[in-house]
Every structure is written in structure tokens, then in C-alpha cells.
Enzyme design. Structure first.
Site, PDB file in Angstrom:
ATOM      1  N   GLU A 183       0.859  -1.182   0.000  1.00 53.28           N
ATOM      2  CA  GLU A 183       0.000   0.000   0.000  1.00 53.28           C
ATOM      3  C   GLU A 183       0.888   1.222   0.000  1.00 53.28           C
ATOM      4  O   GLU A 183       1.701   1.411   0.899  1.00 53.28           O
ATOM      5  CB  GLU A 183      -0.934  -0.040   1.219  1.00 53.28           C
ATOM      6  N   CYS A 212      -1.646   9.305   4.030  1.00 54.19           N
ATOM      7  CA  CYS A 212      -1.616   8.878   2.634  1.00 54.19           C
ATOM      8  C   CYS A 212      -2.906   9.315   1.942  1.00 54.19           C
ATOM      9  O   CYS A 212      -2.947   9.523   0.744  1.00 54.19           O
ATOM     10  CB  CYS A 212      -1.442   7.382   2.542  1.00 54.19           C
TER      11      CYS A 212
HETATM   12  P1  NAD Z   1       8.940   4.870   3.263  1.00 52.70           P
HETATM   13  O1  NAD Z   1       8.636   4.172   1.988  1.00 52.70           O
HETATM   14  O2  NAD Z   1      10.077   5.793   3.295  1.00 52.70           O
HETATM   15  O3  NAD Z   1       9.192   3.807   4.422  1.00 52.70           O
HETATM   16  C1  NAD Z   1       8.237   2.808   4.740  1.00 52.70           C
HETATM   17  C2  NAD Z   1       8.960   1.647   5.397  1.00 52.70           C
HETATM   18  O4  NAD Z   1       9.828   1.023   4.437  1.00 52.70           O
HETATM   19  C3  NAD Z   1       9.851   2.051   6.563  1.00 52.70           C
HETATM   20  O5  NAD Z   1       9.761   1.074   7.584  1.00 52.70           O
HETATM   21  C4  NAD Z   1      11.235   2.041   5.934  1.00 52.70           C
HETATM   22  O6  NAD Z   1      12.278   1.840   6.866  1.00 52.70           O
HETATM   23  C5  NAD Z   1      11.105   0.859   4.997  1.00 52.70           C
HETATM   24  N1  NAD Z   1      12.120   0.769   3.929  1.00 52.70           N
HETATM   25  C6  NAD Z   1      12.885   1.750   3.401  1.00 52.70           C
HETATM   26  N2  NAD Z   1      13.700   1.246   2.444  1.00 52.70           N
HETATM   27  C7  NAD Z   1      13.440  -0.077   2.341  1.00 52.70           C
HETATM   28  C8  NAD Z   1      13.938  -1.139   1.532  1.00 52.70           C
HETATM   29  N3  NAD Z   1      14.879  -0.951   0.627  1.00 52.70           N
HETATM   30  N4  NAD Z   1      13.428  -2.381   1.720  1.00 52.70           N
HETATM   31  C9  NAD Z   1      12.455  -2.600   2.625  1.00 52.70           C
HETATM   32  N5  NAD Z   1      11.951  -1.639   3.424  1.00 52.70           N
HETATM   33  C10 NAD Z   1      12.425  -0.393   3.290  1.00 52.70           C
HETATM   34  O7  NAD Z   1       7.566   5.599   3.693  1.00 52.70           O
HETATM   35  P2  NAD Z   1       7.287   6.492   4.977  1.00 52.70           P
HETATM   36  O8  NAD Z   1       7.966   7.810   4.802  1.00 52.70           O
HETATM   37  O9  NAD Z   1       7.534   5.721   6.229  1.00 52.70           O
HETATM   38  O10 NAD Z   1       5.710   6.694   4.882  1.00 52.70           O
HETATM   39  C11 NAD Z   1       5.116   7.655   4.077  1.00 52.70           C
HETATM   40  C12 NAD Z   1       4.638   7.042   2.775  1.00 52.70           C
HETATM   41  O11 NAD Z   1       3.757   5.961   3.057  1.00 52.70           O
HETATM   42  C13 NAD Z   1       3.835   7.999   1.932  1.00 52.70           C
HETATM   43  O12 NAD Z   1       4.164   7.802   0.576  1.00 52.70           O
HETATM   44  C14 NAD Z   1       2.392   7.581   2.192  1.00 52.70           C
HETATM   45  O13 NAD Z   1       1.473   7.932   1.191  1.00 52.70           O
HETATM   46  C15 NAD Z   1       2.546   6.104   2.328  1.00 52.70           C
HETATM   47  N6  NAD Z   1       1.455   5.504   3.082  1.00 52.70           N
HETATM   48  C16 NAD Z   1       0.529   4.768   2.400  1.00 52.70           C
HETATM   49  C17 NAD Z   1      -0.533   4.214   3.088  1.00 52.70           C
HETATM   50  C18 NAD Z   1      -1.584   3.401   2.385  1.00 52.70           C
HETATM   51  O14 NAD Z   1      -2.363   2.723   3.054  1.00 52.70           O
HETATM   52  N7  NAD Z   1      -1.647   3.449   1.068  1.00 52.70           N
HETATM   53  C19 NAD Z   1      -0.645   4.402   4.462  1.00 52.70           C
HETATM   54  C20 NAD Z   1       0.335   5.144   5.122  1.00 52.70           C
HETATM   55  C21 NAD Z   1       1.392   5.685   4.417  1.00 52.70           C
END
Ligand code: NAD
Length: 514
Positions: A285, A319
Site C-alpha cells: 500500500e 496517505c
Molecule cells: P517509506 O517508503 O520511506 O518507508 C516505509 C517503510 O519502508 C519504513 O519502515 C522504511 O524503513 C522501509 N524501507 C525503506 N527502504 C526499504 C527497503 N529498501 N526495503 C524494505 N523496506 C524499506 O515511507 P514512509 O515515509 O515511512 O511513509 C510515508 C509514505 O507511506 C507515503 O508515501 C504515504 O502515502 C505512504 N502511506 C501509504 C498508506 C496506504 O495505506 N496506502 C498508508 C500510510 C502511508
């Protein structure tokens, strides 16, 4: 069992509730700055290297120092999850659901403590923190109920002398990777959906909000979760995340976060590595660029209120946040003027103070990114409210409205993830829907109109996973508005919905001849 009903939000105009929240804050303040270990197979593992969690409203305040996992510890956690899977998969669904229901009861009792922790660690104002905690309780309760509904599989037909069954069985070890913006609800919801279905879990929370995740692990343990069922391994996404995504024993990945990281995971998880005997399942997501569409036959006060609430609630870091307003030209000026007035009335400051509508953004990177988009907005359009920020003490960005943008401008296309809303004009309602659909995302959207035909047109044509009429586009409730997006917003897994648990299981057909 009591039927599922969502956890009510706290009314903070009642003094008793304000006192309870402040008591929660006192509890949290007493444990600020502590060290937290990893939890692998129920054992506490402490590392030298730490993730330091700060208060984004006050950079000097340390929320906690959390041990940092690495590849070796991630491997140890994988072995422990594989071992625990052998027994957990045989535990009756009723017992697994009981762990969730008891965990919900524990969180309910400590509700304001958890909310206060979210205020400190994620910068959430009281009502936003309260909604995050309520959603975590909802996920626990709803998924427990859903598991009980699915435990006997689905009915299928049998011919005379034959008995056919269709049962759901767990998948294996799941890697759960969660974001910071619903540091409790999404982290807890994605974890317990995976565990209640009989899988074991490696939980890698976001590095900015690991303390609330550790506190939740303690709740699961208190609720009777056996050792090794959920392993807590915070660490750098690039190291621990990649290692576990690539791991041949990872059976599925449940990711919530940005499009960039989601696509990287999709790409890596599709590759079959040595020793791997399955195709990994991916629930992802991701981001959004969500639009409020305002028709000319509409309650314009409702329109302005809905735009402001959707854009600036939790500083636009949902989000689902409404970061674009597409307004039919006849009412564009009136709506814009009212949005500017409402925006200028918003209060911003430390979210521990109840009177502040908006708190900080999550960290320095986020602050810089949002401020750079405001600069882009100044070139592309007209900044008519806000436009400034202050990162001297915490990461504060004033709520910003950018008018007169073209639908294809960067501010109208890219996810900023901060308190910035862009305005553009449409000549009529159909054009407004076309503009609303012109991004690569498809998460949420809102339509304000009193025209029934236009509502029906939007119902068919506005291509988003969560579409709202005559209200803002944030605030989905578990079990009521299942949540997930189309296109680059993800796999539309619909968290908090009736199909969600099925994504964490596989169906097995058995057929016996009598
Ligand atoms: P992010 O993608 O930077 O990080 C999300 C998670 O992924 C963190 O735990 C991070 O440490 C991890 N991560 C980073 N690099 C990785 C890799 N190479 N492999 C595996 N995991 C890795 O996102 P964020 O800043 O934590 O959250 C904000 C984003 O999330 C926004 O884009 C928002 O729209 C989205 N979001 C979507 C939903 C939804 O339900 N669609 C809900 C909440 C947030």
C-alpha cells in the site's frame, strides 16, 4: 461475542477526558529516553548501534534509543519465525483471535498513554493521536472477528458419495514493513492480520517511530502471544529490508509506505533466490495524490471546510490527505477565499498543547522536501496562504495554499506529504473529474456536489480506491470504509475490509470419496 463496532473517538471537550490524556502524557514522560531491545524468539537482544527516536516538535527531546537490527540479527529472527511457525500454524483460530481481543482490551485500558506517546514520537495532535490509537484497537478487534468468520473455510458443492472442502491455511513467515505516519494503527494492523491467520512475523517498523512499536510487542506478549510469533527487528530499510525481502524463506511481504520503496520491493520480491520454492506474495500500500473535486452546485462552506481538514489534518501527512483541490470555475474564487480564511485561522505548535490544530512534520528530511515543493509552487502558481516554515526547535511548516496551478504542474502531480494544497480550475464537472484522474496514483478522492447525476458520474469515473461524497477524503474507519488504492497507490489490499485476511492465507481443496 459482542459484534464489531469501531472504537469511538475521545471527546476532549469533556474535562475528564482531558485529564485522562494528560495523565497518559505523564506516564510517557516518565519513560522518555529509555533503551529498547530487539525481540527475537521472545528474547531481548541489545545492540551497541541504536536508532534514536526524537520528538519532531522538540529535536532535543529523545523518545527512546532502540537497538538496531542488521543482517545477522535479521537471519536469527527469520530462523526463530520459521521455528515458531511449526506450532503457531496449528494453534486454533479461536485462540489466535483471543490474543488479538485481549491485546485490544489492554490497549483500550492504556489508550491515552498510547495516544500521548504518538503525540511525542510522531508529532500527532491529541485528536489525531486518539484516532490512530482507536484505529489500532479497531484492527485488533475487526481482524479477530474476521478470523472467526473464515475459520471453517468457504462452502463448496459436493456430489453424492463425495465430500469436498475448501479451507484456508497460513502462508508461512511474513515480513511486515510499516510507515511512521500511522505509527500505531498501520504497524499493529498489518502485524496482527498476518499473525491471526496463523503466520509468523518479522516486524520492521519505521525508523522514526520504533518506540510505539516496541510497546505494542509488549502488549502482544501480555495478551498471550507465544515467543517467536512476532519478532521485532527495527533497522535500516536498505539493509534489513532488502535482506528480508530477498530471503528465500520469506513467504509474503506486507508493506505500507512510499511508491519508491514499494516498487523496489515489488521488483526484488519477484526474483526467485536459491532455495526458494514459492512465488512471494506482496501486499503493498503506497502513496497518493488525492483530489477534492468541488462542483458549482455545492455547499461551498462544506467544500472549504472539507478541503482544509483533508489537507492539513496531521500536517497533511496522511496517505489519504487531500493535496489537490479541483474547483469548477464558477465557484473557484469563492471557495479559494474561504479556504484561505480557514487556513489562516489554524493554530500550529507543539502538539502536547491541546489548542494546537497542527503539530510538526516528522523530521528534517521531510521538512526540507516540503519547503522545496513550496518553492516549486511559487514558480508554478501563487502562494496565497502559509509558504513558510521554522525548523529551529522542531520541524514546523505552516499550512500552505497554492492557487492557480495547471493540472500537470509538479505540485499537482507529486506526493509532497506535508501541509500543502494546490488549487486548479476546471471549466465544468466532467473536466474536474478528468483532472482528478490525471495522476499516476489512485488512493482517495472527495466530491462536493448536490447534483445527483454528477455523484453518479463520479461514482463510475473517478478512479480511486476510496471515494467520498460530501465530506473530506481522509478518515477511513476499519470495517466501514475498507482502505486501499488503485494504480501506483498499491495493490488495493483494502485494509480493514472483509477480504483483507484472505491475502495472508492460501486456500486448500480436499476431496474425499465415501
Ligand atoms: P517509506 O517508503 O520511506 O518507508 C516505509 C517503510 O519502508 C519504513 O519502515 C522504511 O524503513 C522501509 N524501507 C525503506 N527502504 C526499504 C527497503 N529498501 N526495503 C524494505 N523496506 C524499506 O515511507 P514512509 O515515509 O515511512 O511513509 C510515508 C509514505 O507511506 C507515503 O508515501 C504515504 O502515502 C505512504 N502511506 C501509504 C498508506 C496506504 O495505506 N496506502 C498508508 C500510510 C502511508
Amino acid at each position: 461475542m459482542i459484534p464489531y463496532k469501531h472504537e469511538p473517538f475521545t471527546d476532549f471537550s469533556i474535562e475528564k477526558n482531558r485529564t485522562a490524556y494528560l495523565a497518559g502524557l505523564k506516564t510517557v514522560e516518565a519513560y522518555l529516553g529509555q533503551d529498547y531491545p530487539l525481540v527475537i524468539g521472545g528474547e531481548r537482544v541489545t545492540t551497541e548501534d541504536k536508532i534514536v527516536s526524537f520528538n519532531p516538535a522538540d529535536k532535543e527531546e529523545i523518545i527512546g534509543r532502540v537497538s538496531k537490527s542488521n543482517k545477522e540479527l535479521a537471519e536469527k529472527a527469520m530462523q526463530s519465525a520459521l521455528e515458531a511457525f511449526k506450532t503457531w500454524k496449528k494453534v486454533k483460530p479461536e485462540v489466535r483471535a483471543d490474543v488479538l481481543l485481549k491485546a485490544a482490551a489492554i490497549v483500550r485500558r492504556r489508550k491515552h498513554e498510547f495516544s500521548a506517546l504518538l503525540t511525542k514520537e510522531a508529532g500527532k495532535p491529541w485528536n489525531e493521536a486518539d484516532a490512530d490509537t482507536a484505529e489500532a484497537i479497531d484492527f485488533l478487534t475487526y481482524y479477530a472477528h474476521q478470523m472467526l468468520k473464515m475459520k471453517d473455510g468457504m462452502p463448496v458443492e459436493s456430489r453424492p458419495g463425495e465430500d469436498n472442502r475448501y479451507d484456508y491455511i497460513p502462508l508461512g513467515v511474513g515480513v511486515v514493513i510499516s510507515p511512521w505516519n500511522f505509527a500505531f494503527a498501520i504497524m499493529a494492523g498489518t502485524t496482527v492480520a498476518a499473525m491471526v491467520t496463523g503466520n509468523t512475523v518479522l516486524l520492521k517498523p519505521a525508523s522514526t517511530t520504533p518506540v510505539v512499536a516496541y510497546k505494542f510487542i509488549e502488549v502482544l506478549e501480555e495478551a498471550g502471544m507465544p515467543a517467536g510469533v512476532v519478532n521485532f527487528i527495527p533497522g535500516p530499510g536498505s539493509e534489513v529490508g532488502d535482506y528480508l525481502v530477498d530471503h528465500p524463506k520469506t513467504r509474503f511481504i506486507s508493506f505500507t509506505g512510499s511508491k519508491e520503496v514499494g516498487l523496489r520491493i515489488a521488483d526484488r520480491s519477484a526474483k526467485v533466490n536459491e532455495g526458494q520454492v514459492w512465488m512471494k506474495r506482496l501486499i503493498a500500500e503506497m502513496g497518493g495524490k488525492n483530489t477534492m473535486v468541488i462542483d458549482k452546485e455545492a455547499d461551498l462552506e462544506l467544500a472549504a471546510q472539507s478541503i482544509v481538514k483533508s489537507a492539513f489534518g496531521f500536517s497533511g501527512q496522511k496517505c489519504s490527505a487531500g493535496s489537490r483541490a479541483v474547483v469548477v470555475e464558477d465557484v473557484y474564487d469563492v471557495v479559494l477565499e474561504r479556504v484561505i480564511e480557514l487556513t489562516n485561522e489554524l493554530t500550529i505548535g507543539n502538539p502536547t498543547d491541546q489548542s494546537n490544530y497542527m503539530g510538526p512534520v516528522i523530521d528534517s528530511n521531510s521538512f526540507k522536501k516540503i519547503m522545496s515543493y513550496i518553492e516549486i509552487g511559487k514558480e508554478e502558481g501563487r502562494v496565497v496562504a502559509g509558504g513558510t516554515g521554522d525548523d529551529s526547535k522542531g520541524f514546523f511548516v505552516n499550512p500552505t495554499v497554492i492557487a492557480d496551478l495547471a493540472p500537470t504542474d509538479r505540485v499537482m502531480q507529486e506526493e509532497i506529504f506535508g501541509p500543502v494544497v494546490g488549487f486548479t480550475k476546471a471549466k465544468d464537472f466532467k473536466e474536474a473529474i478528468d483532472i482528478a484522474n490525471n495522476t499516476e496514483y489512485g488512493l482517495t478522492g472527495g466530491v462536493i456536489t448536490n447534483n445527483r447525476e454528477h455523484l453518479e458520474y463520479a461514482r463510475e469515473e473517478f478512479h480511486v480506491g476510496n471515494l467520498y461524497f460530501n465530506r473530506g477524503c481522509t478518515g477511513a474507519i476499519v470495517g466501514y470504509q475498507s482502505f486501499g488504492g488503485f494504480n501506483m497507490s498499491g495493490t488495493d489490499s483494502k485494509a480493514g475490509g472483509p477480504d483483507y485476511l484472505g491475502l495472508h492465507m492460501q486456500a486448500k481443496t480436499t476431496s474425499e470419496m465415501y
